[in-house]
Scaffold this active site. Structure first.
Site, PDB file in Angstrom:
ATOM      1  CG  ASP A 107      -2.086   0.945   1.087  1.00 15.41           C
ATOM      2  OD1 ASP A 107      -2.388   1.366  -0.044  1.00 15.41           O
ATOM      3  OD2 ASP A 107      -2.701   1.283   2.124  1.00 15.41           O
TER       4      ASP A 107
ATOM      5  CG  ASN B 191       2.306   1.490  -5.031  1.00 11.87           C
ATOM      6  OD1 ASN B 191       3.172   1.318  -4.186  1.00 11.87           O
ATOM      7  ND2 ASN B 191       1.861   0.535  -5.831  1.00 11.87           N
TER       8      ASN B 191
ATOM      9  CB  SER C  69      -8.588  -5.364  -3.703  1.00 11.67           C
ATOM     10  OG  SER C  69      -9.255  -4.129  -3.899  1.00 11.67           O
TER      11      SER C  69
ATOM     12  CD  GLU D 259     -13.299  -5.101  -2.145  1.00 10.30           C
ATOM     13  OE1 GLU D 259     -12.108  -5.487  -2.029  1.00 10.30           O
ATOM     14  OE2 GLU D 259     -14.261  -5.897  -2.179  1.00 10.30           O
ATOM     15  CG  ASN D 260      -7.700  -2.011  -5.718  1.00 12.23           C
ATOM     16  OD1 ASN D 260      -6.823  -2.836  -5.501  1.00 12.23           O
ATOM     17  ND2 ASN D 260      -7.963  -1.025  -4.841  1.00 12.23           N
TER      18      ASN D 260
ATOM     19  NE  ARG E   6      -3.030  -1.419   4.191  1.00 12.94           N
ATOM     20  CZ  ARG E   6      -4.261  -1.473   3.729  1.00 12.94           C
ATOM     21  NH1 ARG E   6      -5.082  -2.407   4.172  1.00 12.94           N
ATOM     22  NH2 ARG E   6      -4.701  -0.627   2.825  1.00 12.94           N
TER      23      ARG E   6
ATOM     24  CB  SER F 299      -7.933  -3.568   2.459  1.00  7.18           C
ATOM     25  OG  SER F 299      -7.657  -2.353   3.105  1.00  7.18           O
TER      26      SER F 299
ATOM     27  CD  GLU G 212       1.898 -13.520  15.728  1.00  7.94           C
ATOM     28  OE1 GLU G 212       1.895 -12.368  16.207  1.00  7.94           O
ATOM     29  OE2 GLU G 212       1.366 -14.497  16.299  1.00  7.94           O
TER      30      GLU G 212
END
Ligand code: IPE
Ligand code: IPE
Ligand code: MG
Length: 238
Positions: A14, A16, A59, A61-62, A186, A194, A205
């Site tokens: 994430d 960019n 994703s 959703e993208n 992330r 997300s 973890e």
């Protein structure tokens, strides 16, 4: 590096767009720069003995993003394999893909399928691209497949267990036998899933970095591994 190495590491790449905007560049420049980070992290993960590295590339959703950005993101896998295939082969890395193929434009799908084919005999790390992937859609899809088996009399409801369910996840074909995520990373400071690997992250973890994905590198990856090695994973036991 001493200590246990996570078998399956998943990364939400994430930041960019923000990386580029901060430099007065178009968001797409951040995506381009992010490819270099993919290369750096894939090589380091493979050197460290990680079995599966799953990278969230796009994703479900993208698709809400502007068409220009979607087009650019769909072109990236083509460029990535064009440039980095020799290095993947040199490192004995096998490419797989996890996601819903239907909506992926033909040329992108072909480039990915070609990379999967070119690397299928490599027995080193699996580099798994989550492309048009969404955790909820994956769970709904598994449910439908299982319901069909029951409806056609090939499966009894009482025989459905977690292993049955796992057999119907999108990751069943791409990363078996390491579907379960051990370490989830992330970048860029956001601390959320997300819709990424909902089932597979049940006992992973988490490691969050404030660096944007284009700034990510092997040493930051090593920091995530060191952090993982200091965790006590109890899985509900003592
Ligand atoms: C991650 O960077 C790449 C994809 C989601 C494809 P973003 O594009 O989400 O960048 P930010 O989060 O807007 O900075
Ligand atoms: C998650 O990042 C998807 C990928 C990295 C491919 P997003 O930037 O799309 O997630 P949100 O919108 O911040 O939750
Ligand atoms: Mg983002």
């Amino acid at each position: 590096m001493e200590g246990p190495i996570p078998k399956h590491v998943a990364v939400i790449m994430d930041g960019n767009g923000r990386w580029a905007q901060k430099r007065n560049l178009p968001r797409t420049e951040g995506h381009k720069e992010g490819m270099e980070a993919v290369r750096r992290v894939a090589v380091r993960a493979s050197e460290r003995g990680v079995k599966v590295l799953t990278l969230f590339a796009f994703s479900t959703e993208n698709w809400k993003r502007p068409l220009d950005e979607i087009r650019f993101l769909m072109k990236l896998p083509i460029d990535f394999f064009d440039v980095f295939m020799p290095e993947l082969l040199k490192n004995n890395i096998r490419v797989t893909v996890t996601g819903f193929k239907g909506k992926i434009p033909g040329p992108t799908r072909k480039a990915v399928e070609k990379a999967v084919e070119q690397t299928k005999d490599n027995d080193g790390m699996i580099l798994n691209f989550a492309l048009n992937y969404g955790g909820r859609a994956e769970i709904v899809n598994a449910t439908k497949e299982i319901a069909q088996l029951v409806k056609s009399g090939r499966l009894n409801v009482s025989d459905i267990d977690e292993a049955t369910f796992e057999d119907h996840l999108l990751t069943a074909s791409s990363v078996t036998p390491y579907q379960e995520v051990d370490l989830m990373i992330r970048s860029s400071g956001e601390q959320r899933l997300s819709n990424f690997l909902l089932w597979q992250n049940a006992y992973s973890e988490f490691y969050f970095s404030n660096l944007a994905w284009p700034e990510f590198n092997g040493d930051v990856f090593d920091e995530a591994l060191s952090s993982f090695q200091q965790r006590s994973r109890r899985f509900g036991g003592l």
